[in-house]
Design a protein around this motif. Structure first.
Motif, PDB file in Angstrom:
ATOM      1  N   ALA A  38     -21.855  35.303  19.312  1.00 33.41           N
ATOM      2  CA  ALA A  38     -21.828  34.728  18.177  1.00 33.41           C
ATOM      3  C   ALA A  38     -20.246  34.101  17.470  1.00 33.41           C
ATOM      4  CB  ALA A  38     -22.204  35.337  17.369  1.00 33.41           C
ATOM      5  N   PRO A  39     -20.137  32.991  17.136  1.00 30.51           N
ATOM      6  CA  PRO A  39     -18.331  32.799  16.230  1.00 30.51           C
ATOM      7  C   PRO A  39     -18.129  33.877  15.586  1.00 30.51           C
ATOM      8  CG  PRO A  39     -20.258  31.181  15.965  1.00 30.51           C
ATOM      9  CD  PRO A  39     -21.063  32.009  16.276  1.00 30.51           C
ATOM     10  N   SER A  40     -17.139  34.297  15.662  1.00 27.81           N
ATOM     11  CA  SER A  40     -16.260  35.592  14.899  1.00 27.81           C
ATOM     12  C   SER A  40     -14.943  35.122  15.007  1.00 27.81           C
ATOM     13  CB  SER A  40     -16.577  36.880  15.646  1.00 27.81           C
ATOM     14  OG  SER A  40     -15.655  37.402  15.420  1.00 27.81           O
ATOM     15  N   ALA A  41     -14.056  35.179  13.698  1.00 25.39           N
ATOM     16  CA  ALA A  41     -12.455  35.282  13.481  1.00 25.39           C
ATOM     17  C   ALA A  41     -11.843  36.041  14.178  1.00 25.39           C
ATOM     18  CB  ALA A  41     -12.268  35.604  11.833  1.00 25.39           C
ATOM     19  N   LYS A  42     -12.632  37.074  14.930  1.00 23.05           N
ATOM     20  CA  LYS A  42     -11.693  37.622  15.790  1.00 23.05           C
ATOM     21  C   LYS A  42     -11.563  37.420  17.648  1.00 23.05           C
ATOM     22  CE  LYS A  42     -11.174  41.474  13.074  1.00 23.05           C
ATOM     23  NZ  LYS A  42      -9.785  41.260  12.818  1.00 23.05           N
ATOM     24  N   VAL A  77     -12.089  35.870  24.004  1.00 24.87           N
ATOM     25  CA  VAL A  77     -12.241  37.277  23.163  1.00 24.87           C
ATOM     26  C   VAL A  77     -12.704  37.699  22.181  1.00 24.87           C
ATOM     27  CG1 VAL A  77     -10.684  39.685  23.987  1.00 24.87           C
ATOM     28  CG2 VAL A  77     -11.021  38.118  25.741  1.00 24.87           C
ATOM     29  N   ASP A  78     -13.355  38.629  21.873  1.00 30.44           N
ATOM     30  CA  ASP A  78     -13.907  39.142  20.680  1.00 30.44           C
ATOM     31  C   ASP A  78     -12.978  40.927  20.302  1.00 30.44           C
ATOM     32  OD1 ASP A  78     -14.587  40.129  18.089  1.00 30.44           O
ATOM     33  OD2 ASP A  78     -16.519  39.209  18.940  1.00 30.44           O
ATOM     34  N   LEU A  79     -11.955  40.791  19.819  1.00 33.54           N
ATOM     35  CA  LEU A  79     -11.363  41.483  19.678  1.00 33.54           C
ATOM     36  C   LEU A  79     -12.210  42.479  19.234  1.00 33.54           C
ATOM     37  CD1 LEU A  79      -7.974  40.123  19.030  1.00 33.54           C
ATOM     38  CD2 LEU A  79      -8.279  40.911  21.281  1.00 33.54           C
ATOM     39  N   SER A  80     -12.937  42.318  18.079  1.00 36.52           N
ATOM     40  CA  SER A  80     -13.228  43.480  17.379  1.00 36.52           C
ATOM     41  C   SER A  80     -14.885  43.923  18.094  1.00 36.52           C
ATOM     42  CB  SER A  80     -13.631  42.300  16.096  1.00 36.52           C
ATOM     43  OG  SER A  80     -14.741  42.038  16.075  1.00 36.52           O
ATOM     44  N   ASP A  81     -14.988  43.311  19.137  1.00 38.47           N
ATOM     45  CA  ASP A  81     -16.407  43.601  19.916  1.00 38.47           C
ATOM     46  C   ASP A  81     -16.216  42.648  21.595  1.00 38.47           C
ATOM     47  OD1 ASP A  81     -18.340  44.762  20.746  1.00 38.47           O
ATOM     48  OD2 ASP A  81     -19.551  44.155  19.481  1.00 38.47           O
ATOM     49  N   ALA A 205      -2.544  43.390  15.223  1.00 32.21           N
ATOM     50  CA  ALA A 205      -3.510  44.167  16.507  1.00 32.21           C
ATOM     51  C   ALA A 205      -4.721  43.008  16.818  1.00 32.21           C
ATOM     52  CB  ALA A 205      -4.124  45.454  15.970  1.00 32.21           C
ATOM     53  N   ASP A 206      -4.077  41.749  15.977  1.00 26.32           N
ATOM     54  CA  ASP A 206      -5.709  41.080  16.393  1.00 26.32           C
ATOM     55  C   ASP A 206      -4.782  39.546  16.844  1.00 26.32           C
ATOM     56  OD1 ASP A 206      -4.470  40.169  14.045  1.00 26.32           O
ATOM     57  OD2 ASP A 206      -6.342  39.240  12.960  1.00 26.32           O
ATOM     58  N   LYS A 207      -2.998  40.259  17.849  1.00 25.23           N
ATOM     59  CA  LYS A 207      -2.842  39.143  17.713  1.00 25.23           C
ATOM     60  C   LYS A 207      -2.061  39.485  19.032  1.00 25.23           C
ATOM     61  CE  LYS A 207      -1.863  36.622  13.050  1.00 25.23           C
ATOM     62  NZ  LYS A 207      -0.894  36.032  12.467  1.00 25.23           N
ATOM     63  N   PRO A 208      -2.971  39.777  20.260  1.00 31.46           N
ATOM     64  CA  PRO A 208      -2.356  40.241  21.227  1.00 31.46           C
ATOM     65  C   PRO A 208      -1.221  38.736  21.809  1.00 31.46           C
ATOM     66  CG  PRO A 208      -4.419  39.738  21.484  1.00 31.46           C
ATOM     67  CD  PRO A 208      -4.323  39.516  19.984  1.00 31.46           C
ATOM     68  N   LYS A 209      -0.187  38.765  22.692  1.00 29.04           N
ATOM     69  CA  LYS A 209       0.520  37.249  23.123  1.00 29.04           C
ATOM     70  C   LYS A 209       0.260  37.357  24.707  1.00 29.04           C
ATOM     71  CE  LYS A 209       4.529  40.770  25.509  1.00 29.04           C
ATOM     72  NZ  LYS A 209       6.166  40.765  25.634  1.00 29.04           N
ATOM     73  N   ALA A 210      -0.851  38.669  25.340  1.00 28.94           N
ATOM     74  CA  ALA A 210      -1.406  38.246  26.441  1.00 28.94           C
ATOM     75  C   ALA A 210      -1.915  39.669  27.065  1.00 28.94           C
ATOM     76  CB  ALA A 210       0.084  38.663  27.437  1.00 28.94           C
TER      77      ALA A 210
END
Length: 266
Positions: A38-42, A77-81, A205-210
């Motif tokens: 599903a679409p997600s801002a994360k 990648v959904d960082l929140s789930d 935390a929502d901005k990994p560089k790699a």
């Protein structure tokens, strides 16, 4: 996000014979696209920019070792789930190189590499050239991630970071399940991986560089499922080499993977 892949991919030969297709997986020229649930801002898109695999095949008379050094693919990648993440990993089998022999026998690796690429139909044989369209069709082992489970943490942003050199790293282990396409045949596969989300010190935390992805244990690929057999340069079955199967060449390949992905679309 697993790469099973990839593994995969790197089959050197297969057990079986031309007339008996026991265990042969369904034929396919490509895999269906895979997208987040599903679409997600994360949801962040990452492009795989480094892909390495190590392969080992242990037979009674020979312990074959090989590696690949290139690949491609993308991850949503959904960082929140993390269980909602999906992706596709491609391993370039034309870079397959064996390193079985050392010392005085090191030169034998070149011949073994030629055989491996010929049997996978991704390279020319010693006795001639393979059709370029055939080589391109078999070039990549592709792993499409269809689901993720057993995540040690589902929300990356809540994982406590550790220090690794100058980076902060949030580490999660998980199991991927998906489809693996090698040599025109696809199978369902799953693998256990460790995923490292790397950040600049103090970054959100929502901005990994790699992202780094590494196998926690080898993925076993059954070579017979992908119709990889001894072949000559023209791609024809070389029945005279079947005596090598199960003796000097194992029926299975154990593959480990090491991937690196950067933010952004391919």
């Amino acid at each position: 996000m697993k790469i099973a892949c990839a593994a995969v991919a790197i089959a050197l030969v297969l057990a079986g014979c031309e007339d008996k297709k026991t265990g042969l997986a369904p034929a396919a020229s490509s895999l269906a696209p895979t997208t987040p649930l599903a679409p997600s801002a994360k949801v962040k898109k990452f492009t795989i920019d480094q892909a390495k695999t190590q392969l080992e095949m242990e037979a009674p008379k020979e312990h074959i070792k090989a590696s690949t050094t290139a690949g491609a693919g993308s991850l949503d990648v959904d960082l929140s789930d993390l269980t909602r993440s999906r992706g596709e990993v491609k391993i370039d089998l034309t870079t397959l190189t064996t390193n079985t022999f050392t010392g005085d026998k090191a030169s034998d690796n070149e011949k073994q590499t030629t055989h491996a690429r010929t049997w996978l139909e991704v390279g020319d044989g010693a006795d001639g050239k393979l059709d370029e369209k055939v080589k391109e069709a078999n070039r990549y082992a592709v792993y499409a991630i269809r689901s993720i489970s057993n995540a040690s943490a589902s929300d990356v942003t809540k994982v406590t970071p550790t220090k690794d050199g100058g980076d902060e790293v949030r580490t999660v282990s998980l199991t991927t399940k998906g489809e693996l396409l090698v040599h025109g045949h696809k199978v369902e596969r799953e693998g256990e991986v460790e995923v490292g989300f790397r950040y600049e010190p103090g970054a959100d935390a929502d901005k990994p560089k790699a992202i780094t992805i590494k196998s926690k244990k080898p993925l076993r690929v059954v070579l017979a499922e992908h119709d990889v057999k001894p072949r000559d340069a023209a791609g024809k079955i070389a029945k005279g080499s079947f005596h090598l199967l199960g003796t000097k060449v194992a029926d299975n390949a154990d593959i480990t993977m090491d991937l690196h992905a950067k933010p952004g679309a391919p």
